[in-house]
Motif scaffolding. Structure first.
Motif, PDB file in Angstrom:
ATOM      1  N   ILE A 130      28.206  32.536  50.673  1.00 37.18           N
ATOM      2  CA  ILE A 130      28.944  33.354  49.703  1.00 37.18           C
ATOM      3  C   ILE A 130      27.996  34.282  48.960  1.00 37.18           C
ATOM      4  O   ILE A 130      28.283  35.469  48.774  1.00 37.18           O
ATOM      5  CB  ILE A 130      29.757  32.459  48.740  1.00 37.18           C
ATOM      6  CG1 ILE A 130      30.916  31.819  49.517  1.00 37.18           C
ATOM      7  CG2 ILE A 130      30.247  33.243  47.534  1.00 37.18           C
ATOM      8  CD1 ILE A 130      31.674  30.759  48.766  1.00 37.18           C
ATOM      9  N   VAL A 134      28.263  38.372  48.981  1.00 34.87           N
ATOM     10  CA  VAL A 134      28.320  39.209  47.769  1.00 34.87           C
ATOM     11  C   VAL A 134      27.231  40.281  47.827  1.00 34.87           C
ATOM     12  O   VAL A 134      27.487  41.463  47.561  1.00 34.87           O
ATOM     13  CB  VAL A 134      28.195  38.349  46.490  1.00 34.87           C
ATOM     14  CG1 VAL A 134      27.994  39.230  45.252  1.00 34.87           C
ATOM     15  CG2 VAL A 134      29.411  37.445  46.323  1.00 34.87           C
ATOM     16  N   THR A 147      34.728  43.391  46.327  1.00 40.44           N
ATOM     17  CA  THR A 147      33.958  42.215  46.743  1.00 40.44           C
ATOM     18  C   THR A 147      34.740  40.938  46.444  1.00 40.44           C
ATOM     19  O   THR A 147      34.775  40.015  47.265  1.00 40.44           O
ATOM     20  CB  THR A 147      32.585  42.203  46.037  1.00 40.44           C
ATOM     21  OG1 THR A 147      31.906  43.425  46.347  1.00 40.44           O
ATOM     22  CG2 THR A 147      31.743  41.030  46.490  1.00 40.44           C
ATOM     23  N   VAL A 148      35.397  40.889  45.291  1.00 36.56           N
ATOM     24  CA  VAL A 148      36.245  39.742  44.966  1.00 36.56           C
ATOM     25  C   VAL A 148      37.317  39.586  46.037  1.00 36.56           C
ATOM     26  O   VAL A 148      37.540  38.486  46.565  1.00 36.56           O
ATOM     27  CB  VAL A 148      36.888  39.893  43.560  1.00 36.56           C
ATOM     28  CG1 VAL A 148      37.976  38.848  43.332  1.00 36.56           C
ATOM     29  CG2 VAL A 148      35.819  39.814  42.473  1.00 36.56           C
ATOM     30  N   GLN A 149      37.972  40.692  46.389  1.00 33.08           N
ATOM     31  CA  GLN A 149      39.032  40.637  47.401  1.00 33.08           C
ATOM     32  C   GLN A 149      38.472  40.224  48.760  1.00 33.08           C
ATOM     33  O   GLN A 149      39.098  39.457  49.492  1.00 33.08           O
ATOM     34  CB  GLN A 149      39.739  41.997  47.516  1.00 33.08           C
ATOM     35  CG  GLN A 149      41.008  41.936  48.340  1.00 33.08           C
ATOM     36  CD  GLN A 149      42.026  40.951  47.777  1.00 33.08           C
ATOM     37  OE1 GLN A 149      42.361  40.971  46.595  1.00 33.08           O
ATOM     38  NE2 GLN A 149      42.509  40.046  48.623  1.00 33.08           N
ATOM     39  N   LEU A 151      35.956  38.175  49.322  1.00 35.27           N
ATOM     40  CA  LEU A 151      35.764  36.720  49.284  1.00 35.27           C
ATOM     41  C   LEU A 151      37.093  35.978  49.403  1.00 35.27           C
ATOM     42  O   LEU A 151      37.180  34.954  50.100  1.00 35.27           O
ATOM     43  CB  LEU A 151      35.037  36.298  48.006  1.00 35.27           C
ATOM     44  CG  LEU A 151      33.591  36.753  47.844  1.00 35.27           C
ATOM     45  CD1 LEU A 151      32.993  36.159  46.570  1.00 35.27           C
ATOM     46  CD2 LEU A 151      32.745  36.397  49.041  1.00 35.27           C
ATOM     47  N   ILE A 152      38.125  36.491  48.752  1.00 30.31           N
ATOM     48  CA  ILE A 152      39.443  35.855  48.845  1.00 30.31           C
ATOM     49  C   ILE A 152      39.930  35.885  50.292  1.00 30.31           C
ATOM     50  O   ILE A 152      40.388  34.873  50.836  1.00 30.31           O
ATOM     51  CB  ILE A 152      40.455  36.553  47.904  1.00 30.31           C
ATOM     52  CG1 ILE A 152      40.079  36.301  46.435  1.00 30.31           C
ATOM     53  CG2 ILE A 152      41.882  36.098  48.209  1.00 30.31           C
ATOM     54  CD1 ILE A 152      40.847  37.163  45.440  1.00 30.31           C
ATOM     55  N   LEU A 157      39.177  31.631  49.070  1.00 32.56           N
ATOM     56  CA  LEU A 157      38.940  31.274  47.677  1.00 32.56           C
ATOM     57  C   LEU A 157      40.110  31.753  46.826  1.00 32.56           C
ATOM     58  O   LEU A 157      40.797  32.714  47.174  1.00 32.56           O
ATOM     59  CB  LEU A 157      37.650  31.925  47.165  1.00 32.56           C
ATOM     60  CG  LEU A 157      36.344  31.558  47.862  1.00 32.56           C
ATOM     61  CD1 LEU A 157      35.196  32.361  47.271  1.00 32.56           C
ATOM     62  CD2 LEU A 157      36.074  30.070  47.745  1.00 32.56           C
ATOM     63  N   GLU A 161      37.938  31.659  41.635  1.00 30.22           N
ATOM     64  CA  GLU A 161      36.708  31.230  42.332  1.00 30.22           C
ATOM     65  C   GLU A 161      35.925  32.438  42.832  1.00 30.22           C
ATOM     66  O   GLU A 161      34.709  32.527  42.661  1.00 30.22           O
ATOM     67  CB  GLU A 161      37.051  30.316  43.517  1.00 30.22           C
ATOM     68  CG  GLU A 161      37.573  28.962  43.131  1.00 30.22           C
ATOM     69  CD  GLU A 161      38.134  28.198  44.317  1.00 30.22           C
ATOM     70  OE1 GLU A 161      38.097  26.942  44.260  1.00 30.22           O
ATOM     71  OE2 GLU A 161      38.611  28.824  45.296  1.00 30.22           O
ATOM     72  N   ALA A 162      36.628  33.391  43.422  1.00 28.96           N
ATOM     73  CA  ALA A 162      35.970  34.582  43.966  1.00 28.96           C
ATOM     74  C   ALA A 162      35.350  35.413  42.851  1.00 28.96           C
ATOM     75  O   ALA A 162      34.204  35.876  42.957  1.00 28.96           O
ATOM     76  CB  ALA A 162      36.974  35.415  44.764  1.00 28.96           C
ATOM     77  N   GLU A 163      36.086  35.583  41.764  1.00 28.69           N
ATOM     78  CA  GLU A 163      35.565  36.358  40.635  1.00 28.69           C
ATOM     79  C   GLU A 163      34.335  35.673  40.030  1.00 28.69           C
ATOM     80  O   GLU A 163      33.346  36.338  39.703  1.00 28.69           O
ATOM     81  CB  GLU A 163      36.654  36.553  39.588  1.00 28.69           C
ATOM     82  CG  GLU A 163      36.237  37.538  38.495  1.00 28.69           C
ATOM     83  CD  GLU A 163      37.380  37.826  37.540  1.00 28.69           C
ATOM     84  OE1 GLU A 163      37.697  39.019  37.387  1.00 28.69           O
ATOM     85  OE2 GLU A 163      37.919  36.870  36.952  1.00 28.69           O
ATOM     86  N   ASP A 165      32.230  33.691  41.594  1.00 29.66           N
ATOM     87  CA  ASP A 165      31.114  33.838  42.542  1.00 29.66           C
ATOM     88  C   ASP A 165      30.521  35.244  42.488  1.00 29.66           C
ATOM     89  O   ASP A 165      29.301  35.414  42.485  1.00 29.66           O
ATOM     90  CB  ASP A 165      31.561  33.513  43.969  1.00 29.66           C
ATOM     91  CG  ASP A 165      31.742  32.025  44.202  1.00 29.66           C
ATOM     92  OD1 ASP A 165      31.133  31.220  43.452  1.00 29.66           O
ATOM     93  OD2 ASP A 165      32.478  31.657  45.137  1.00 29.66           O
TER      94      ASP A 165
END
Length: 172
Positions: A130, A134, A147-149, A151-152, A157, A161-163, A165
């Motif tokens: 992860i 990022v 980037t959050v999206q 990871l989701i 996630l 959790e993604a936010e 990370d």
């Protein structure tokens, strides 16, 4: 870490007790064929300067062929290497190993510990993946929210959790 527990804060360094760290290897860690390798801290620039911190590291090699060690020590190393019982002590050792292996309570405890260690290992790998994702998103100029999206979508996630990370790894 051993030293931290050996003396209290503020006590003189010279009061550290002698400490032996012993490794028993089923391979020759240094490739010289010795039964035993003993190390004490020495200055690289001047071999006559010893740290004298009382720490000795000993590596035993079950595949050794050179050097002087006692017959008892050889018997123990042979037992570790291939369960060879050459004397009363190694026979007693074998009996104790059998008892432990037959103890169901101990097996459950051991397997539980093994599972926990594997979980920690896998969590560490996932965390590293992860963090790398990022950094890769950042290097490809994706925004924080993109980037959050990412990871989701790719790591299953939750948004939180993604936010978390991305926040943790965005500036590293």
């Amino acid at each position: 870490m051993i030293d931290l527990n050996a003396i209290e804060k503020g006590v003189d360094y010279s009061e550290l007790p002698q400490c032996f760290v012993i490794f028993i290897c089923t391979f020759d860690a240094f490739g010289k064929g010795l039964w035993r390798y003993t190390f004490e801290n020495m200055c690289k620039e001047d071999n006559d300067v010893l740290l004298e911190d009382g720490t000795v590291k000993i590596f035993f090699n079950t595949d050794g062929a050179k050097g002087n060690i006692s017959k008892d020590t050889k018997n123990i190393l042979k037992f570790i290497a291939n369960n060879t019982m050459e004397d009363d002590f190694t026979e007693k050792l074998a009996q104790e190993v059998r008892k432990i292996k037959e103890n169901k309570e101990w097996q459950v405890e051991y397997l539980t510990l093994l599972m926990r260690e594997r979980e920690k290992y896998n969590e560490g790998i996932a965390e590293g993946v992860i963090q790398g994702a990022v950094q890769a998103c950042k290097n490809f100029n994706l925004s924080f929210q993109e980037t959050v999206q990412y990871l989701i979508d790719n790591f299953s996630l939750t948004f939180q959790e993604a936010e978390d990370d991305v926040t943790r790894y965005w500036s590293s």
